[in-house]
Design a protein around this motif. Structure first.
Motif, PDB file in Angstrom:
ATOM      1  N   GLY A  62      17.407  -1.728  12.002  1.00  0.00           N
ATOM      2  CA  GLY A  62      17.473  -2.449  13.260  1.00  0.00           C
ATOM      3  C   GLY A  62      18.330  -1.756  14.298  1.00  0.00           C
ATOM      4  N   GLY A  63      17.709  -1.200  15.308  1.00  0.00           N
ATOM      5  CA  GLY A  63      18.435  -0.615  16.432  1.00  0.00           C
ATOM      6  C   GLY A  63      19.028   0.759  16.206  1.00  0.00           C
ATOM      7  N   ILE A  64      18.603   1.456  15.164  1.00  0.00           N
ATOM      8  CA  ILE A  64      19.148   2.790  14.860  1.00  0.00           C
ATOM      9  C   ILE A  64      18.334   3.813  15.644  1.00  0.00           C
ATOM     10  CG2 ILE A  64      19.696   4.445  13.055  1.00  0.00           C
ATOM     11  CD1 ILE A  64      19.530   1.935  11.110  1.00  0.00           C
ATOM     12  N   LYS A  65      18.982   4.425  16.629  1.00  0.00           N
ATOM     13  CA  LYS A  65      18.262   5.318  17.531  1.00  0.00           C
ATOM     14  C   LYS A  65      18.875   6.705  17.653  1.00  0.00           C
ATOM     15  CE  LYS A  65      16.491   1.538  20.345  1.00  0.00           C
ATOM     16  NZ  LYS A  65      15.420   1.279  19.461  1.00  0.00           N
ATOM     17  N   SER A  66      19.964   6.975  16.933  1.00  0.00           N
ATOM     18  CA  SER A  66      20.605   8.286  17.067  1.00  0.00           C
ATOM     19  C   SER A  66      21.187   8.758  15.741  1.00  0.00           C
ATOM     20  CB  SER A  66      21.725   8.240  18.111  1.00  0.00           C
ATOM     21  OG  SER A  66      22.843   7.526  17.605  1.00  0.00           O
ATOM     22  N   GLY A  82      16.504   2.476   7.637  1.00  0.00           N
ATOM     23  CA  GLY A  82      15.160   2.171   8.106  1.00  0.00           C
ATOM     24  C   GLY A  82      15.164   2.184   9.625  1.00  0.00           C
ATOM     25  N   CYS A  83      14.354   3.042  10.206  1.00  0.00           N
ATOM     26  CA  CYS A  83      14.318   3.082  11.667  1.00  0.00           C
ATOM     27  C   CYS A  83      12.979   3.624  12.154  1.00  0.00           C
ATOM     28  CB  CYS A  83      15.463   3.910  12.228  1.00  0.00           C
ATOM     29  SG  CYS A  83      15.390   5.664  11.909  1.00  0.00           S
ATOM     30  N   ILE A  89      15.708  11.379  15.678  1.00  0.00           N
ATOM     31  CA  ILE A  89      16.898  11.741  14.895  1.00  0.00           C
ATOM     32  C   ILE A  89      16.721  13.111  14.252  1.00  0.00           C
ATOM     33  CG2 ILE A  89      18.276  11.109  12.879  1.00  0.00           C
ATOM     34  CD1 ILE A  89      17.758   8.130  13.732  1.00  0.00           C
ATOM     35  N   MET A  90      15.547  13.363  13.708  1.00  0.00           N
ATOM     36  CA  MET A  90      15.292  14.690  13.105  1.00  0.00           C
ATOM     37  C   MET A  90      15.392  15.787  14.159  1.00  0.00           C
ATOM     38  SD  MET A  90      15.114  14.138   9.959  1.00  0.00           S
ATOM     39  CE  MET A  90      14.656  15.744   9.398  1.00  0.00           C
ATOM     40  N   ASN A  91      14.914  15.520  15.360  1.00  0.00           N
ATOM     41  CA  ASN A  91      15.034  16.517  16.434  1.00  0.00           C
ATOM     42  C   ASN A  91      16.494  16.752  16.808  1.00  0.00           C
ATOM     43  OD1 ASN A  91      12.338  17.221  16.744  1.00  0.00           O
ATOM     44  ND2 ASN A  91      11.930  15.490  18.095  1.00  0.00           N
ATOM     45  N   ASP A  95      18.170  20.422  16.692  1.00  0.00           N
ATOM     46  CA  ASP A  95      18.774  20.957  17.909  1.00  0.00           C
ATOM     47  C   ASP A  95      20.245  21.334  17.743  1.00  0.00           C
ATOM     48  OD1 ASP A  95      16.369  20.695  19.201  1.00  0.00           O
ATOM     49  OD2 ASP A  95      16.893  18.809  20.188  1.00  0.00           O
ATOM     50  N   LYS A  96      20.880  20.896  16.659  1.00  0.00           N
ATOM     51  CA  LYS A  96      22.304  21.205  16.451  1.00  0.00           C
ATOM     52  C   LYS A  96      22.516  22.590  15.936  1.00  0.00           C
ATOM     53  CE  LYS A  96      24.378  16.802  16.299  1.00  0.00           C
ATOM     54  NZ  LYS A  96      25.590  16.193  16.051  1.00  0.00           N
TER      55      LYS A  96
END
Length: 96
Positions: A62-66, A82-83, A89-91, A95-96
């Protein structure tokens, strides 16, 4: 897996729900359906983790966006995430 809407519950209700779910023999307690006003929060994960005295696992949802949110939830004690923002998130990881 048993889902609670942790964003709609106070701390005492989360503790009670966790104990009931643990006693039921369920494998997972999930923090949210993702359709409520709020979802997974580290403080809720820690609260649930402090109550558990069995093999009950925690699925933060619920609400996991980063990536930062994900890391905070894992560090708080979530066993599974679960998101619907997995690609984002994988991107972030790439990118890191």
């Amino acid at each position: 897996k048993v889902i609670i809407e942790s964003g709609l519950l106070n701390s005492d209700e989360i503790v009670t729900a966790t104990k009931i779910i643990q006693d039921s023999g369920a494998n997972f307690i999930k923090t949210s359906t993702g359709f409520s006003a709020s979802g997974a929060e580290p403080k809720v994960i820690k609260l649930i983790k402090d109550v558990i005295n069995s093999n009950l696992k925690i699925k933060a949802s619920g609400g996991i966006k980063s990536l930062e949110q994900l890391k905070n939830l894992i560090n708080a004690g979530a066993d599974r995430i679960g998101c619907s923002s997995s690609v984002i998130i994988m991107n972030e990881i790439i990118d890191k």
